[in-house]
Design an enzyme around this catalytic site. Structure first.
Site, short mmCIF file in Angstrom:
data_model
loop_
_atom_site.label_atom_id
_atom_site.label_comp_id
_atom_site.label_asym_id
_atom_site.label_seq_id
_atom_site.Cartn_x
_atom_site.Cartn_y
_atom_site.Cartn_z
N GLU A 281 0.82 -1.22 0.00
CA GLU A 281 0.00 0.00 0.00
C GLU A 281 0.85 1.27 0.00
O GLU A 281 0.37 2.35 0.34
CB GLU A 281 -0.94 -0.02 1.21
CG GLU A 281 -1.94 -1.17 1.17
CD GLU A 281 -2.80 -1.23 2.41
OE1 GLU A 281 -3.70 -0.37 2.54
OE2 GLU A 281 -2.57 -2.11 3.26
N SER B 185 -6.66 -1.49 1.37
CA SER B 185 -6.80 -0.85 0.06
C SER B 185 -7.22 -1.84 -1.02
O SER B 185 -6.92 -1.66 -2.20
CB SER B 185 -5.49 -0.15 -0.35
OG SER B 185 -5.16 0.86 0.57
N TYR C 3 -9.55 4.14 -6.17
CA TYR C 3 -8.55 5.19 -6.30
C TYR C 3 -8.38 5.81 -7.69
O TYR C 3 -7.78 6.87 -7.81
CB TYR C 3 -7.18 4.66 -5.85
CG TYR C 3 -7.19 4.26 -4.40
CD1 TYR C 3 -7.29 5.22 -3.40
CD2 TYR C 3 -7.12 2.93 -4.02
CE1 TYR C 3 -7.30 4.87 -2.05
CE2 TYR C 3 -7.13 2.57 -2.68
CZ TYR C 3 -7.22 3.54 -1.71
OH TYR C 3 -7.25 3.18 -0.40
N ARG D 141 -11.95 4.22 10.80
CA ARG D 141 -13.13 4.07 9.94
C ARG D 141 -13.63 2.65 10.12
O ARG D 141 -12.86 1.69 10.03
CB ARG D 141 -12.76 4.30 8.48
CG ARG D 141 -13.99 4.47 7.56
CD ARG D 141 -13.62 4.33 6.08
NE ARG D 141 -13.33 2.95 5.75
CZ ARG D 141 -12.21 2.55 5.14
NH1 ARG D 141 -11.27 3.42 4.81
NH2 ARG D 141 -12.02 1.27 4.87
N ASP E 72 -16.28 -0.26 8.86
CA ASP E 72 -17.05 -0.67 7.69
C ASP E 72 -18.05 -1.76 8.07
O ASP E 72 -17.71 -2.69 8.81
CB ASP E 72 -16.12 -1.20 6.59
CG ASP E 72 -15.05 -0.18 6.18
OD1 ASP E 72 -15.20 1.01 6.52
OD2 ASP E 72 -14.08 -0.58 5.52
N GLU F 80 -14.87 -4.55 8.74
CA GLU F 80 -13.53 -4.36 9.25
C GLU F 80 -13.39 -2.97 9.86
O GLU F 80 -14.29 -2.14 9.75
CB GLU F 80 -12.48 -4.56 8.16
CG GLU F 80 -12.55 -3.56 7.02
CD GLU F 80 -11.46 -3.79 5.98
OE1 GLU F 80 -10.65 -2.88 5.77
OE2 GLU F 80 -11.43 -4.89 5.38
N ASN G 178 -10.40 0.22 10.10
CA ASN G 178 -9.12 0.76 9.64
C ASN G 178 -8.66 1.82 10.63
O ASN G 178 -9.35 2.82 10.83
CB ASN G 178 -9.26 1.38 8.25
CG ASN G 178 -9.32 0.34 7.16
OD1 ASN G 178 -8.33 -0.01 6.56
ND2 ASN G 178 -10.52 -0.17 6.91
N GLY H 97 -7.48 6.05 4.64
CA GLY H 97 -6.90 6.95 3.65
C GLY H 97 -7.44 8.37 3.75
O GLY H 97 -8.58 8.59 4.16
#
Length: 375
Positions: A22, A203, A277, A317, A319, A332, A334, A338
């Site tokens: 990443e 990612s 992205y 974050r 999810d 999950e 994070n 990002g």
């Protein structure tokens, strides 16, 4: 960077790049954060980690850190001036080593903003080094970072806390080599289709949707390019993908953003790297998500529950899968989401009334206020 004897503003070292797959995402995130930090309030020094692990002083022009296309990706050059972060008298010291010259003390670092994604950065390794150096940093500590990075152990912790997750199995490299038939049998118990993913990556790197047993081997090999430990997860049939941002407070509590929804467009079967992205992709991000008030409240409640169960600090974050029956399942967490222009975390906070610069400022303030010992 200012004279270390005459520093008047806190020094923020923005660390990015790294050895993981990443690396590119980390560079893009750093470009956005470097633009957002208030240079009137802080002295900012960019510190890059090349793909071979060398720490350097890179050219931190934000334009050079953007993801332009699948063939134009940013990276940290390994041949830039080497730097080192070492313990000092109450602060970490940043020292450069220009070729052919004696080491030069650049100054004392008050806070490290670690924008690394994946192993060797987001997984507690960098956090452990910073803890030993006695330097404050943005985000989760060693244990929370490590467990959140490893999706298999994340599920163990969340299940123990009574939080719902999708059924899954782990396939190690040793197991796949020694007993492929046994590994295939336990995957089959989940029922196809399944998602095969590296256990310790993000990612959407190395993830495959496997429709039947004939596709499993290729998916396992692809995931192993990123992590020898592979997680195989049941498919959340008919689920909506919902995300929510969590942001710490100085009083030790946490706030939540409005939730958002990811709607996959084009030919994508899931939220893969290109859908996330690359600007030409047709994925739709609904911020805020069109959800009933009761579901919004439940998403926010569960997000704080996940944040606290994992022992997180600063930001995260979370999810979810919103199942057809209205139930929520944790996908999950994070601990360093990002901050690219298309990233959900800053977009959700912007929709919640916290601008990008305000978000960065709050994270730095939280780091400056934290203790450097056991917390």
């Amino acid at each position: 960077m200012s004279d270390p004897q005459r520093q008047s503003k806190p020094v923020i070292a923005v660390v990015f790049g790294g050895r993981s797959s990443e690396h590119v995402i980390s560079c893009a995130t750093a470009g956005s954060v470097l633009q957002a930090i208030d240079s009137d309030a802080y002295d900012v020094v960019p510190v890059g980690i090349a793909t071979d692990g060398r720490w350097v002083l890179p050219d931190a022009d934000p334009e050079k850190l953007r993801i332009v296309s699948a063939t134009e990706l940013p990276s940290v050059p390994g041949d830039a001036t080497p730097v080192a972060l070492t313990p000092g008298d109450g602060a970490a010291r940043l020292t450069s080593s220009p070729a052919g010259e004696p080491p030069q003390l650049l100054g004392n670092v008050d806070v490290v903003f670690p924008l690394l994604h994946g192993p060797w950065g987001e997984d507690g390794t960098l956090q452990g080094m910073l803890e030993m150096s006695g330097v404050r940093y943005v985000g989760a500590g060693v244990l929370a970072s490590a467990i959140s990075m490893d999706k298999a152990y994340m599920k163990v912790v969340l299940t123990g806390a009574g939080l719902p997750t999708m059924p899954s199995v782990v396939v190690t490299a040793r197991e796949w080599k020694a007993d492929e038939a046994g590994a295939r049998a336990k995957v089959a118990e989940l029922g196809y289709p399944v998602f095969v993913k590296p256990a310790r990556a993000g990612s959407s790197m190395g993830i495959s949707k496997v429709h039947d047993a004939s596709e499993l081997e290729a998916a396992i090999i692809e995931a192993q390019q990123h992590d020898p430990k592979v997680l195989v997860e049941a498919f959340a049939e008919g689920a909506r993908e919902i995300e929510c941002g969590v942001l710490g407070r100085l009083d030790g509590g946490a706030d939540t953003s409005v939730p958002a929804e990811i709607k996959i467009g084009g030919d994508h079967e899931f939220y893969d790297f290109a859908a996330k992205y690359l600007p030409e992709e047709s994925t739709q991000l609904d911020v805020p998500a069109d959800l009933p008030d009761a579901i919004v409240a439940r998403v926010q409640e569960l997000s704080v529950g996940v944040f606290e169960a994992m022992g997180c600090e600063g930001l995260a974050r979370v999810d979810f899968f919103l199942m057809p029956d209205g139930s929520l399942v944790v996908n999950e967490i994070n601990t360093m989401p990002g901050f690219t222009p298309t990233s959900m975390y800053p977009r959700m906070w912007a929709a919640s009334g916290v601008s990008y610069p305000e978000l960065v400022e709050r994270l730095i303030a939280l780091a400056l206020a934290r203790d450097t010992g056991l917390r």
